[in-house]
Write a protein that holds these residues in place. Structure first.
Motif, PDB file in Angstrom:
ATOM      1  N   THR A 165      58.528 -19.550  47.242  1.00 14.33           N
ATOM      2  CA  THR A 165      57.685 -19.674  46.052  1.00 14.33           C
ATOM      3  C   THR A 165      58.486 -19.358  44.792  1.00 14.33           C
ATOM      4  O   THR A 165      58.407 -20.068  43.790  1.00 14.33           O
ATOM      5  N   LEU A 166      59.256 -18.283  44.840  1.00 16.77           N
ATOM      6  CA  LEU A 166      60.063 -17.903  43.672  1.00 16.77           C
ATOM      7  C   LEU A 166      61.129 -18.959  43.380  1.00 16.77           C
ATOM      8  O   LEU A 166      61.402 -19.273  42.224  1.00 16.77           O
ATOM      9  N   LEU A 167      61.709 -19.512  44.427  1.00 21.55           N
ATOM     10  CA  LEU A 167      62.723 -20.542  44.224  1.00 21.55           C
ATOM     11  C   LEU A 167      62.119 -21.747  43.516  1.00 21.55           C
ATOM     12  O   LEU A 167      62.731 -22.342  42.625  1.00 21.55           O
ATOM     13  N   ALA A 168      60.897 -22.092  43.894  1.00 20.17           N
ATOM     14  CA  ALA A 168      60.208 -23.204  43.234  1.00 20.17           C
ATOM     15  C   ALA A 168      59.869 -22.856  41.790  1.00 20.17           C
ATOM     16  O   ALA A 168      59.962 -23.707  40.897  1.00 20.17           O
ATOM     17  N   GLU A 169      59.474 -21.605  41.539  1.00 21.54           N
ATOM     18  CA  GLU A 169      59.123 -21.187  40.174  1.00 21.54           C
ATOM     19  C   GLU A 169      60.330 -21.157  39.251  1.00 21.54           C
ATOM     20  O   GLU A 169      60.178 -21.234  38.033  1.00 21.54           O
ATOM     21  N   LEU A 170      61.519 -21.072  39.810  1.00 20.73           N
ATOM     22  CA  LEU A 170      62.723 -21.054  38.995  1.00 20.73           C
ATOM     23  C   LEU A 170      63.130 -22.460  38.549  1.00 20.73           C
ATOM     24  O   LEU A 170      64.293 -22.715  38.239  1.00 20.73           O
ATOM     25  N   ASP A 171      62.144 -23.353  38.524  1.00 19.94           N
ATOM     26  CA  ASP A 171      62.383 -24.678  37.952  1.00 19.94           C
ATOM     27  C   ASP A 171      62.884 -24.519  36.521  1.00 19.94           C
ATOM     28  O   ASP A 171      63.666 -25.316  36.031  1.00 19.94           O
ATOM     29  N   SER A 172      62.423 -23.479  35.837  1.00 18.44           N
ATOM     30  CA  SER A 172      62.980 -23.077  34.547  1.00 18.44           C
ATOM     31  C   SER A 172      63.323 -21.597  34.656  1.00 18.44           C
ATOM     32  O   SER A 172      62.599 -20.837  35.315  1.00 18.44           O
ATOM     33  N   PRO A 173      64.418 -21.152  34.055  1.00 16.63           N
ATOM     34  CA  PRO A 173      64.824 -19.750  34.165  1.00 16.63           C
ATOM     35  C   PRO A 173      63.725 -18.802  33.706  1.00 16.63           C
ATOM     36  O   PRO A 173      62.991 -19.084  32.752  1.00 16.63           O
ATOM     37  N   ALA A 174      63.591 -17.671  34.382  1.00 18.31           N
ATOM     38  CA  ALA A 174      62.503 -16.736  34.077  1.00 18.31           C
ATOM     39  C   ALA A 174      62.928 -15.324  34.436  1.00 18.31           C
ATOM     40  O   ALA A 174      63.834 -15.102  35.241  1.00 18.31           O
ATOM     41  N   SER A 175      62.238 -14.360  33.820  1.00 15.40           N
ATOM     42  CA  SER A 175      62.491 -12.950  34.087  1.00 15.40           C
ATOM     43  C   SER A 175      61.634 -12.480  35.261  1.00 15.40           C
ATOM     44  O   SER A 175      60.720 -13.185  35.714  1.00 15.40           O
ATOM     45  N   LEU A 227      57.970 -14.020  36.436  1.00 20.55           N
ATOM     46  CA  LEU A 227      57.769 -14.519  37.795  1.00 20.55           C
ATOM     47  C   LEU A 227      56.633 -13.783  38.493  1.00 20.55           C
ATOM     48  O   LEU A 227      55.858 -14.382  39.246  1.00 20.55           O
ATOM     49  N   ALA A 228      56.521 -12.495  38.233  1.00 21.77           N
ATOM     50  CA  ALA A 228      55.423 -11.735  38.825  1.00 21.77           C
ATOM     51  C   ALA A 228      54.083 -12.235  38.300  1.00 21.77           C
ATOM     52  O   ALA A 228      53.115 -12.385  39.063  1.00 21.77           O
ATOM     53  N   GLY A 229      54.018 -12.524  36.991  1.00 21.71           N
ATOM     54  CA  GLY A 229      52.786 -13.039  36.407  1.00 21.71           C
ATOM     55  C   GLY A 229      52.413 -14.401  36.927  1.00 21.71           C
ATOM     56  O   GLY A 229      51.227 -14.706  37.143  1.00 21.71           O
ATOM     57  N   THR A 276      53.294 -15.779  39.914  1.00 23.01           N
ATOM     58  CA  THR A 276      53.098 -15.881  41.365  1.00 23.01           C
ATOM     59  C   THR A 276      52.073 -14.896  41.923  1.00 23.01           C
ATOM     60  O   THR A 276      51.594 -15.073  43.048  1.00 23.01           O
ATOM     61  N   GLY A 277      51.763 -13.848  41.159  1.00 26.26           N
ATOM     62  CA  GLY A 277      50.857 -12.831  41.670  1.00 26.26           C
ATOM     63  C   GLY A 277      51.550 -11.805  42.540  1.00 26.26           C
ATOM     64  O   GLY A 277      50.910 -10.867  43.052  1.00 26.26           O
ATOM     65  N   LEU A 278      52.852 -11.931  42.737  1.00 25.25           N
ATOM     66  CA  LEU A 278      53.616 -10.938  43.483  1.00 25.25           C
ATOM     67  C   LEU A 278      53.863  -9.725  42.599  1.00 25.25           C
ATOM     68  O   LEU A 278      53.924  -9.832  41.374  1.00 25.25           O
ATOM     69  N   SER A 279      54.043  -8.581  43.193  1.00 25.47           N
ATOM     70  CA  SER A 279      54.345  -7.387  42.409  1.00 25.47           C
ATOM     71  C   SER A 279      55.757  -7.485  41.859  1.00 25.47           C
ATOM     72  O   SER A 279      56.623  -8.140  42.470  1.00 25.47           O
ATOM     73  N   PRO A 280      56.034  -6.858  40.715  1.00 21.79           N
ATOM     74  CA  PRO A 280      57.401  -6.880  40.174  1.00 21.79           C
ATOM     75  C   PRO A 280      58.434  -6.362  41.173  1.00 21.79           C
ATOM     76  O   PRO A 280      59.550  -6.890  41.240  1.00 21.79           O
TER      77      PRO A 280
END
Length: 401
Positions: A328-338, A342-344, A346-350
């Motif tokens: 999921t995180l790899l997919a979210e890195l379609d654009s660079p992010a902090s 990424l936590a916001g 995906t709903g994952l904890s920091p």
């Protein structure tokens, strides 16, 4: 004899006879491609400045700064500068950019926060001028030199070369400001600052996206190398850009008269360097600075797909291999992010995001880039290849291949 000519654009006024650059067998043997970080940086910086409505060191022309009759009033000078930016930037400046809009939206606030849109680099690469000092784009010494190698070449530029380029910039763009005058007065002491700003811009605006950019540039070189191998150099040179026209004995570049440059083989250096650019929207750029070979920069193929998002089906396919959180995180890195972004999303904890990013970095699938107080994470080339292979178009059925 092969000839290389700079001709006026259609409807332009010719300024003397076309210049001919002969190619010996040795020159042809030394014609090569190169991927240059500094050429990408320069084109990206100018695109960003123009899309920002003239940020990037825009200064008034000599006519706007004043004549023997006196200086133009401040309000009028501002209007002249704005008009110059509109005339140079065109519709893309007002409406973003049809291809690079996502990149511009992400990068612009970072560059502004770092003050790079109003620093020394901004004065060296003005939005309202097509010219930038040649010492900023040294001839690539390898097929794909690292940025630090090109920055070292910049800081080692002879003082006389720097001064000559700055005087040429003043001729194109008007009276220089205090920072450029200081650079002209003492190049060895000031070039380090130029390199520092270039590296800072790279880290903010290009390094997080370099895997994507490099993939496009490498694909372009591979395509054109195959084109030359299958059809010869004539096909390669003809298809570089609509401005390039190969007639069997000459390569003509349809530059307007104001951009014509007198070339001769003695003055231009040996061979020819062909450099693809991901941020040059159209047209060709040339650099002639002997004893370096002449450089011809052209728009790379495939830039239209540079910022396309990956289908989520690729992420789902990878989940069985990497786990749900990492894929999921790899997919979210379609654009660079902090980590926080990424936590916001995906709903994952920091803490979980940080843990997964560390694992992805250790596996060579993510990279980290500092942007002020924030660390941005981006996909690497290996991650891009993995996602491409996992996407529906990248999979092969049983017995394929």
């Amino acid at each position: 004899m092969i000839r290389f000519q700079l001709n006026p654009s259609p409807g332009g006024t010719a300024m003397g006879r076309p210049t001919v650059l002969p190619f010996s067998a040795d020159d042809l043997a030394h014609m090569r491609f190169a991927v240059s970080p500094m050429w990408q940086l320069m084109a990206a910086f100018r695109l960003l400045a123009r899309s920002s409505g003239g940020a990037g060191g825009v200064r008034p022309t000599p006519a706007a700064e004043g004549t023997t009759a006196g200086r133009v009033p401040a309000g009028r000078a501002t209007a002249v500068r704005a008009a110059a930016v509109r005339a140079t930037a065109g519709p893309a400046a007002a409406a973003g950019h049809p291809v690079h809009g996502p990149w511009l939206a992400q990068v612009r606030p970072r560059v502004a926060a770092a003050g790079l849109d109003r620093g020394l680099l901004a004065e060296l690469v003005p939005a309202a001028s097509r010219y930038a000092p040649d010492f900023l784009t040294p001839a690539p010494s390898a097929p794909a030199p690292a940025l630090d190698r090109e920055l070292a070449a910049i800081t080692a530029t002879p003082a006389e070369r720097v001064r000559r380029d700055l005087e040429h910039l003043a001729h194109h763009h008007g009276r220089p400001g205090p920072r450029l005058r200081a650079l002209h007065a003492d190049p060895p002491a000031r070039l380090a600052r130029v390199a520092e700003e270039a590296e800072a811009f790279w880290e903010l605006a290009l390094a997080p996206y370099w895997a994507r950019i490099r993939t496009v540039l490498d694909a372009d070189v591979l395509h054109r190398a195959r084109q030359a191998a299958e059809h010869g150099a004539a096909r390669l040179l003809t298809h570089l850009d609509p401005q390039a026209d190969w007639d069997g004995v000459a390569l003509r570049l349809a530059h307007p008269p104001s951009r014509q440059r007198a070339l001769s083989r003695e003055a231009a250096g040996p061979g020819l360097l062909l450099i693809p650019s991901a941020f040059t929207p159209s047209g060709l750029s040339t650099r002639v600075a002997p004893p370096d070979p002449p450089q011809l920069v052209y728009p790379a193929r495939g830039v239209g797909s540079l910022w396309e998002t990956r289908p989520r089906t690729a992420s789902a396919a990878l989940a069985a291999v990497l786990g749900h959180s990492r894929s999921t995180l790899l997919a979210e890195l379609d654009s660079p992010a902090s980590t926080t972004e990424l936590a916001g999303r995906t709903g994952l904890s920091p803490a979980r995001v940080s843990q997964c990013l560390t694992a992805l970095r250790d596996a060579g699938l993510a990279s980290a880039h500092r942007a002020g107080r924030t660390v941005l994470y981006a996909r690497t080339a290996a991650a891009e290849a993995l996602l491409a292979a996992a996407s529906p178009g990248g999979r092969q059925g049983p017995g394929a291949g």
